[in-house]
Every structure is written in C-alpha cells, then in structure tokens.
Scaffold this motif. Structure first.
Motif, PDB file in Angstrom:
ATOM      1  N   ARG A 106       4.403  -9.178  16.859  1.00 33.08           N
ATOM      2  CA  ARG A 106       5.385  -7.985  16.148  1.00 33.08           C
ATOM      3  C   ARG A 106       4.862  -6.698  16.706  1.00 33.08           C
ATOM      4  O   ARG A 106       3.650  -6.132  16.680  1.00 33.08           O
ATOM      5  CB  ARG A 106       5.270  -8.035  14.456  1.00 33.08           C
ATOM      6  CG  ARG A 106       6.099  -6.973  13.807  1.00 33.08           C
ATOM      7  CD  ARG A 106       5.744  -7.037  12.286  1.00 33.08           C
ATOM      8  NE  ARG A 106       6.438  -6.237  11.274  1.00 33.08           N
ATOM      9  CZ  ARG A 106       6.219  -5.082  11.033  1.00 33.08           C
ATOM     10  NH1 ARG A 106       5.481  -4.207  11.635  1.00 33.08           N
ATOM     11  NH2 ARG A 106       7.032  -4.667  10.250  1.00 33.08           N
TER      12      ARG A 106
ATOM     13  N   HIS B 295       4.852  -0.111   0.006  1.00 28.85           N
ATOM     14  CA  HIS B 295       5.539  -0.842   0.955  1.00 28.85           C
ATOM     15  C   HIS B 295       4.532  -1.904   1.763  1.00 28.85           C
ATOM     16  O   HIS B 295       3.138  -1.817   1.537  1.00 28.85           O
ATOM     17  CB  HIS B 295       6.023  -0.200   2.134  1.00 28.85           C
ATOM     18  CG  HIS B 295       5.127   0.765   2.870  1.00 28.85           C
ATOM     19  ND1 HIS B 295       4.516   1.837   2.460  1.00 28.85           N
ATOM     20  CD2 HIS B 295       4.497   0.595   3.937  1.00 28.85           C
ATOM     21  CE1 HIS B 295       3.854   2.344   3.034  1.00 28.85           C
ATOM     22  NE2 HIS B 295       3.604   1.566   4.194  1.00 28.85           N
TER      23      HIS B 295
ATOM     24  N   TYR C 139      10.633   0.367  15.450  1.00 29.33           N
ATOM     25  CA  TYR C 139      10.424  -1.209  15.777  1.00 29.33           C
ATOM     26  C   TYR C 139      10.795  -1.498  17.425  1.00 29.33           C
ATOM     27  O   TYR C 139      11.664  -0.715  17.794  1.00 29.33           O
ATOM     28  CB  TYR C 139      10.968  -2.211  14.952  1.00 29.33           C
ATOM     29  CG  TYR C 139      10.575  -1.991  13.422  1.00 29.33           C
ATOM     30  CD1 TYR C 139       9.126  -2.581  12.939  1.00 29.33           C
ATOM     31  CD2 TYR C 139      11.279  -1.325  12.390  1.00 29.33           C
ATOM     32  CE1 TYR C 139       8.770  -2.157  11.894  1.00 29.33           C
ATOM     33  CE2 TYR C 139      10.904  -1.290  11.210  1.00 29.33           C
ATOM     34  CZ  TYR C 139       9.499  -1.473  10.834  1.00 29.33           C
ATOM     35  OH  TYR C 139       9.316  -1.222   9.500  1.00 29.33           O
TER      36      TYR C 139
ATOM     37  N   HIS D  22       0.807  -1.213  -0.253  1.00 33.30           N
ATOM     38  CA  HIS D  22       0.178  -0.106   0.111  1.00 33.30           C
ATOM     39  C   HIS D  22       0.790   1.401   0.012  1.00 33.30           C
ATOM     40  O   HIS D  22       2.095   1.217   0.043  1.00 33.30           O
ATOM     41  CB  HIS D  22      -0.846   0.080   1.165  1.00 33.30           C
ATOM     42  CG  HIS D  22      -0.110   0.142   2.546  1.00 33.30           C
ATOM     43  ND1 HIS D  22       0.522  -0.945   3.097  1.00 33.30           N
ATOM     44  CD2 HIS D  22       0.208   1.124   3.346  1.00 33.30           C
ATOM     45  CE1 HIS D  22       1.276  -0.496   4.175  1.00 33.30           C
ATOM     46  NE2 HIS D  22       0.929   0.820   4.362  1.00 33.30           N
TER      47      HIS D  22
END
Ligand code: OGA
Ligand code: MN
Length: 209
Positions: free
Chosen positions: A193, A184, A140, A123
């Motif tokens: 995650r 991406h 992250y 997207h």
C-alpha cells in the motif's frame, strides 16, 4: 494554471464545517501515476526507513503499532513528480489559509509503504510535545485498489470507537483532517500500500523544527 483538479471551494467548505474532507481525483491522473512510479523507484533503491511512533518504544513494540516504512519528501525533492506534488500542496495551503485562517506555514510529508500484512493502530497525529501539526494530508497512490485487500483508513468521527467511516486507499484520493481532532487507523493491508502522508504545520509549535 492550477494543478488541483477538484472543486476547491466545496472542499474548503466541508473542511470548515466538519474538520475533515475526502477528495477523490484530487490531482491529475498522470501526476498521481508519476508520483507512484517515483515512490516505487526510491523504495526499490532502499531509501526508506521504518517509521517511528513518536514515542520511546523499543523496536519490537513499534511493529505492533505501525508497520510502514517512510521516506521524507525533502530527501527526494528534485524528482519532478515530487516537485509538482509539493507545488500543488503549496497552492492548497494558500487556499486553506485564505479560507480557514489556520495560519499554516509549511508542509512536512513522506512517502509511506505498507508491506503486505502491515497496519497502523488507532492514533492521533499530533504529538503530545509538539502542537505545530495542524492539518493532516494523506494522498493515495495505488490504482484499482481491490476492496478485499483491506488497507482502508478507518476514520473516527468522534472520540468513541463506534462512529467511523472506512476510506479506500485508491489512487488520487486525498484525505484532509484536523490533526488534533480525529482518531484514525490503517486496517491491515493484504498487499503493498503506497501513499504520501503529510502535516501542514503552524509556526510556533512548542518544538522548533
Ligand atoms: C499516518 C496515518 C493514514 C493512511 O501516517 O499518520 O495515519 O491512510 N496514515 O495512510
Ligand atoms: Mn495518522
């Protein structure tokens, strides 16, 4: 003193030249760990909601596009780690504006949790009806993310689907890119995650915020 623990000038050079940059160890490890703990606390308290796709898709189709749940940071802004993260990102915004003249005015960001088995299909981040989102930030939180756990961000360097890099979602890594330019996706993650995703916005997008 600055809490940004990387070479700011070098990162801004890359951003100005390429429109994207990957910065490992962007914040002090203790702050990254505290942010992960805060994320897990509010996750366990059930404060997250399933992410929307920005379109009028039904609930059933949504999980075919993205499977993460999110919590906007303004809902938990009093948590010390969140406040420190916001301060660091404010400092970064000032530096980016000084170096790149993007006219960034504010950051909207959320924690994102991808449960095992989830992903986010390819997207662009800028909504068709809102051009204020200018610079995407992804930070992250998983320490020692195993390579075989998937969950990389697949980052396309041009509009086609052949020229890409995969970036591991390792704690401390910050990815910045121009929101309207780079396609991406998040590859399926085999374990939980955690990240903070945000968008620096310019003033004067076509939808008031
Ligand atoms: C997003 C997104 C990428 C990532 O939330 O829009 O693309 O690596 N996240 O979490
Ligand atoms: Mn995205």
């Amino acid at each position: 003193m600055s809490v940004l623990s990387f070479d700011l000038d070098a990162a801004l050079d890359r951003l100005a030249t390429d429109g994207w940059v990957v910065i490992p160890h962007a914040l002090p490890a203790e702050l990254t760990a505290a942010l992960r703990d805060s994320c897990l606390d509010v996750w366990q308290q059930g404060q997250f909601h399933e992410a929307a796709t920005g379109r009028a898709d039904g609930q059933a189709r949504r999980s075919e596009i993205r499977g993460d749940s999110v919590l906007w940071l303004d809902r938990v802004a009093t948590l010390p780690a969140v406040a420190q993260y916001q301060a660091a990102m404010d400092e970064l915004m000032t530096a980016v504006n000084r170096g790149l003249y993007l006219g960034l005015a504010e950051l909207e960001s959320h924690f994102a949790v991808y449960p095992a088995g989830t992903f986010y299909k390819r997207h662009l981040d800028r909504f068709r009806d809102d051009d204020a989102r200018t610079l995407t930030t992804v930070f992250y939180l998983n320490q020692d993310w195993p390579h075989d756990a998937g969950g990389q961000i697949r980052f396309y360097l041009d509009e086609g689907s052949d020229n890409f890099i995969d970036i591991e979602p390792e704690a401390g890594t910050l990815v910045l890119f121009l929101s309207d330019r780079f396609w991406h996706e998040v590859l399926p993650a085999r374990q939980q995650r955690l990240s903070v995703t945000g968008w620096y916005r310019r003033r004067g997008g076509s939808v008031p915020w």
